[in-house]
Design an enzyme around this catalytic site. Sequence first.
Site, PDB file in Angstrom:
ATOM      1  N   CYS A   2      29.643  -6.857  12.039  1.00 38.70           N
ATOM      2  CA  CYS A   2      30.281  -6.155  10.934  1.00 38.70           C
ATOM      3  C   CYS A   2      29.851  -4.679  10.955  1.00 38.70           C
ATOM      4  O   CYS A   2      28.783  -4.358  11.475  1.00 38.70           O
ATOM      5  CB  CYS A   2      29.921  -6.722   9.561  1.00 38.70           C
ATOM      6  SG  CYS A   2      30.205  -8.470   9.374  1.00 38.70           S
ATOM      7  N   ARG A  27      32.233  -3.882  16.250  1.00 37.76           N
ATOM      8  CA  ARG A  27      31.214  -4.752  15.652  1.00 37.76           C
ATOM      9  C   ARG A  27      31.814  -5.971  14.971  1.00 37.76           C
ATOM     10  O   ARG A  27      31.090  -6.880  14.553  1.00 37.76           O
ATOM     11  CB  ARG A  27      30.400  -3.967  14.634  1.00 37.76           C
ATOM     12  CG  ARG A  27      29.563  -2.869  15.225  1.00 37.76           C
ATOM     13  CD  ARG A  27      28.831  -2.138  14.141  1.00 37.76           C
ATOM     14  NE  ARG A  27      27.828  -2.981  13.530  1.00 37.76           N
ATOM     15  CZ  ARG A  27      26.552  -2.975  13.872  1.00 37.76           C
ATOM     16  NH1 ARG A  27      26.131  -2.179  14.812  1.00 37.76           N
ATOM     17  NH2 ARG A  27      25.689  -3.761  13.274  1.00 37.76           N
ATOM     18  N   TRP A  74      33.104  -9.390  10.677  1.00 32.16           N
ATOM     19  CA  TRP A  74      33.067 -10.514  11.611  1.00 32.16           C
ATOM     20  C   TRP A  74      32.623 -11.694  10.768  1.00 32.16           C
ATOM     21  O   TRP A  74      31.471 -11.766  10.331  1.00 32.16           O
ATOM     22  CB  TRP A  74      32.074 -10.237  12.743  1.00 32.16           C
ATOM     23  CG  TRP A  74      32.063 -11.292  13.808  1.00 32.16           C
ATOM     24  CD1 TRP A  74      32.872 -11.349  14.912  1.00 32.16           C
ATOM     25  CD2 TRP A  74      31.180 -12.421  13.904  1.00 32.16           C
ATOM     26  NE1 TRP A  74      32.553 -12.460  15.666  1.00 32.16           N
ATOM     27  CE2 TRP A  74      31.520 -13.129  15.072  1.00 32.16           C
ATOM     28  CE3 TRP A  74      30.148 -12.913  13.107  1.00 32.16           C
ATOM     29  CZ2 TRP A  74      30.866 -14.297  15.470  1.00 32.16           C
ATOM     30  CZ3 TRP A  74      29.488 -14.070  13.504  1.00 32.16           C
ATOM     31  CH2 TRP A  74      29.854 -14.746  14.673  1.00 32.16           C
ATOM     32  N   ASN A 102      26.301  -6.391   5.685  1.00 32.70           N
ATOM     33  CA  ASN A 102      26.149  -6.973   7.021  1.00 32.70           C
ATOM     34  C   ASN A 102      24.965  -7.919   6.962  1.00 32.70           C
ATOM     35  O   ASN A 102      23.958  -7.589   6.345  1.00 32.70           O
ATOM     36  CB  ASN A 102      25.806  -5.909   8.068  1.00 32.70           C
ATOM     37  CG  ASN A 102      26.981  -5.022   8.363  1.00 32.70           C
ATOM     38  OD1 ASN A 102      28.072  -5.259   7.889  1.00 32.70           O
ATOM     39  ND2 ASN A 102      26.730  -3.979   9.147  1.00 32.70           N
ATOM     40  N   GLY A 103      25.071  -9.033   7.686  1.00 28.81           N
ATOM     41  CA  GLY A 103      23.954  -9.976   7.715  1.00 28.81           C
ATOM     42  C   GLY A 103      24.356 -11.288   7.076  1.00 28.81           C
ATOM     43  O   GLY A 103      25.545 -11.535   6.816  1.00 28.81           O
ATOM     44  N   GLU A 485      27.839 -14.052  35.362  1.00 32.38           N
ATOM     45  CA  GLU A 485      28.393 -12.896  34.660  1.00 32.38           C
ATOM     46  C   GLU A 485      29.913 -12.802  34.884  1.00 32.38           C
ATOM     47  O   GLU A 485      30.664 -12.484  33.961  1.00 32.38           O
ATOM     48  CB  GLU A 485      27.673 -11.612  35.123  1.00 32.38           C
ATOM     49  CG  GLU A 485      28.178 -10.307  34.554  1.00 32.38           C
ATOM     50  CD  GLU A 485      28.126 -10.204  33.029  1.00 32.38           C
ATOM     51  OE1 GLU A 485      27.562 -11.078  32.370  1.00 32.38           O
ATOM     52  OE2 GLU A 485      28.720  -9.244  32.512  1.00 32.38           O
ATOM     53  N   LYS A 489      32.679 -12.901  31.923  1.00 30.86           N
ATOM     54  CA  LYS A 489      33.683 -11.849  31.700  1.00 30.86           C
ATOM     55  C   LYS A 489      35.059 -12.481  31.529  1.00 30.86           C
ATOM     56  O   LYS A 489      35.811 -12.125  30.634  1.00 30.86           O
ATOM     57  CB  LYS A 489      33.748 -10.864  32.884  1.00 30.86           C
ATOM     58  CG  LYS A 489      32.619  -9.877  33.040  1.00 30.86           C
ATOM     59  CD  LYS A 489      32.512  -8.823  31.984  1.00 30.86           C
ATOM     60  CE  LYS A 489      31.767  -9.301  30.821  1.00 30.86           C
ATOM     61  NZ  LYS A 489      30.454  -9.053  30.494  1.00 30.86           N
ATOM     62  N   GLU A 492      35.352 -14.408  28.195  1.00 30.63           N
ATOM     63  CA  GLU A 492      35.338 -13.534  27.022  1.00 30.63           C
ATOM     64  C   GLU A 492      36.697 -12.907  26.748  1.00 30.63           C
ATOM     65  O   GLU A 492      37.121 -12.862  25.612  1.00 30.63           O
ATOM     66  CB  GLU A 492      34.347 -12.376  27.231  1.00 30.63           C
ATOM     67  CG  GLU A 492      32.902 -12.739  27.056  1.00 30.63           C
ATOM     68  CD  GLU A 492      31.982 -11.539  27.306  1.00 30.63           C
ATOM     69  OE1 GLU A 492      31.084 -11.320  26.511  1.00 30.63           O
ATOM     70  OE2 GLU A 492      32.171 -10.824  28.312  1.00 30.63           O
ATOM     71  N   HIS A 508      26.970 -31.114  42.553  1.00 34.99           N
ATOM     72  CA  HIS A 508      26.376 -32.057  41.610  1.00 34.99           C
ATOM     73  C   HIS A 508      27.170 -32.117  40.312  1.00 34.99           C
ATOM     74  O   HIS A 508      26.623 -32.437  39.267  1.00 34.99           O
ATOM     75  CB  HIS A 508      24.918 -31.666  41.328  1.00 34.99           C
ATOM     76  CG  HIS A 508      24.080 -31.646  42.569  1.00 34.99           C
ATOM     77  ND1 HIS A 508      23.730 -32.791  43.247  1.00 34.99           N
ATOM     78  CD2 HIS A 508      23.572 -30.629  43.300  1.00 34.99           C
ATOM     79  CE1 HIS A 508      23.017 -32.477  44.318  1.00 34.99           C
ATOM     80  NE2 HIS A 508      22.923 -31.152  44.378  1.00 34.99           N
ATOM     81  N   LYS A 607      30.711  -6.989  19.389  1.00 33.64           N
ATOM     82  CA  LYS A 607      29.891  -6.263  20.358  1.00 33.64           C
ATOM     83  C   LYS A 607      28.415  -6.384  20.024  1.00 33.64           C
ATOM     84  O   LYS A 607      27.571  -6.489  20.905  1.00 33.64           O
ATOM     85  CB  LYS A 607      30.317  -4.794  20.315  1.00 33.64           C
ATOM     86  CG  LYS A 607      29.587  -3.898  21.277  1.00 33.64           C
ATOM     87  CD  LYS A 607      30.186  -4.047  22.643  1.00 33.64           C
ATOM     88  CE  LYS A 607      29.450  -3.279  23.695  1.00 33.64           C
ATOM     89  NZ  LYS A 607      29.581  -3.920  25.008  1.00 33.64           N
TER      90      LYS A 607
END
Length: 612
Positions: A2, A27, A74, A102-103, A485, A489, A492, A508, A607
């Site tokens: 946020c 954010r 968010w 925020n939080g 990674e 990507k 996401e 496996h 982010k």
Amino acid sequence: MCGIIAYAGRREAEPILIEGLRRLEYRGYDSAGLATLTGPQVHLRKQAGRIDNLIRYLKDRPAPGCHGISHTRWATHGPANDRNAHPHIGGNGDGLVAVVHNGVIENYSALKHHLQEQGIVFQTATDTEVIAQLIAHHLNGDLMAAVRKVLPLLKGTYGLAVVSPREPEVIVGARLGSPLVLGIGKGENFLASDPSALAGNTNKVVYLQDHQVCLLSRDRWTIEDQNPERTPATVAIQDIDWDPGDADKGEFEHFMLKEIYEQPEALENAMRGRLDEADASAHFGGLNLDTQALRGMDRIIITACGTSYHAGLVGEYLFEEIARIPVEVEYASEFRYRNRPIERNTLMLAITQSGETADTLAALRESKRKGHPTLALCNVVGSTIARETDGGVYLHAGPEIGVASTKAFTNQVLVLTMLALYLGRMRNISSLQGVRILEELRAMPKMVHRTFACHDAVRRIAEKYFQANNFLYLGRQYLYPVALEGALKLKEISYIHAEGYPAAEMKHGPIALVDEETPSVFLIPRGAVFDKVMSNLEEIKARGGPVIAIASEQDQEVATHVEDVIYIPEVPEYLQPLVAVVPLQLLAYHVALLRGCDVDRPRNLAKSVTVE
Ligand code: G6P
């Protein structure tokens, strides 16, 4: 998570708040809202969806006034709809206070129940409305006093901005666990969750510490501790260097693509002034640990989240090979609650782009509490982790706006390599070996730049496979974390299911997924395990799976085994992650574009994750 921006000044607040929210959209972006004041009147505007929705809404219903608070959300408590968007109003409809937050308030349910018993009716499903109702409940003409009464009742984390028509000249802010920064202007002041929201308005800032509250109006500001004595805080006004080009996309269609292309320059910036020819080593200004203390470290524990965790895994290979120090890498969210025994002489290393990730911060604090020296690699200057760590290294990647991290990852890997060289030179690396590593490091910006030659090939491959439902990413040794990674990507930003695996381990389990529809991206540049990876690749081919190989330039052999090849420059194995990750970033980017996804603001993500 946020974003908050608040303004008290002489200009109309709405455009300033909207501009700030745009800068903070990374954010969180599932709803946005603002409240401005004209004397005793509150003008509340909020809308679900992106900030553009709020802007459209404001066209017909502008919010007048030179004083206001705003927020981009968010969602944590309650769905992302108009009603749950911030600001929240406290005062049972009287409009006594408006709050952005925020939080997360962990005890909101008990507090809400208590207030409901006293007849207070709630309008939303959020934890934030509890704060607004509590402040309104305690408000008796002095907004600061009411906020100060409420803060001790809250269990959890908050960055808050509060206004009230009862005191229309002031904004009150408070911080515990969620960042807040005061921006100081001429005849105007600002409060924001992140200094980037202030760009273009002021470069003078004061970072609030946990347990501090602040009050600002257009002509003055104060910061004090939350203690009953109201001790004035010792504050340091800092200057922020803004590069006006940082916050726009320039010639690029998306921030993510711009940031991928900024990687060579970002690497240069991370190395600048840190490569030491005379000592055949690297040096850093802010480690705050002397050579003897570092020489005495027997183990390193790296802790991080997301992409930074993957950089940490590359760090594990680097430190073990170059510095001969045993390393473990831990998800910060697991580490913080695990209470694992930690040997003496263990260095804790946190890696974070934002410097605000709640779990990484908690892991760092837990390590400090246990008496271990801490280092942090951070990108955002002045962020909470950067300020709390014993010592640290800035990544100097520049602002990263795209939610999917790209240039921060490569700079993290580079800084880890320099750190491994520095620690290695205290242990087992000769000065000649050190000189060779310095030369190889210096060549990397050019090498990464040369990697961009693969862009057209990557675009064609994306066109071929963008409709696949599953992808596998496989690599070994230094390239195993890069496989993770690459898969991250793709997940996401394109929402395709993708798994990263050590190439040999795939038999496996994941090999059961292989069919004609499931492409496997193989990281197979020339190196010590080339033949081994080639065998793993054949195992996929034998089961009819299409293979996209990331191979060394000039490697004609790989091309005869696979459907598609992407060539990357030849570099020493320990530096391969820096070039091998680039085509994976580009592949995710193009697949996401072709699927019509919002590359810079993928669904459900943010982010900076400041909730645990
Ligand atoms: C979020 C971001 C990721 C990032 C992770 C850790 O999930 O979307 O891109 O890797 O947080 O963030 P940090 O700022 O600590 O590196």
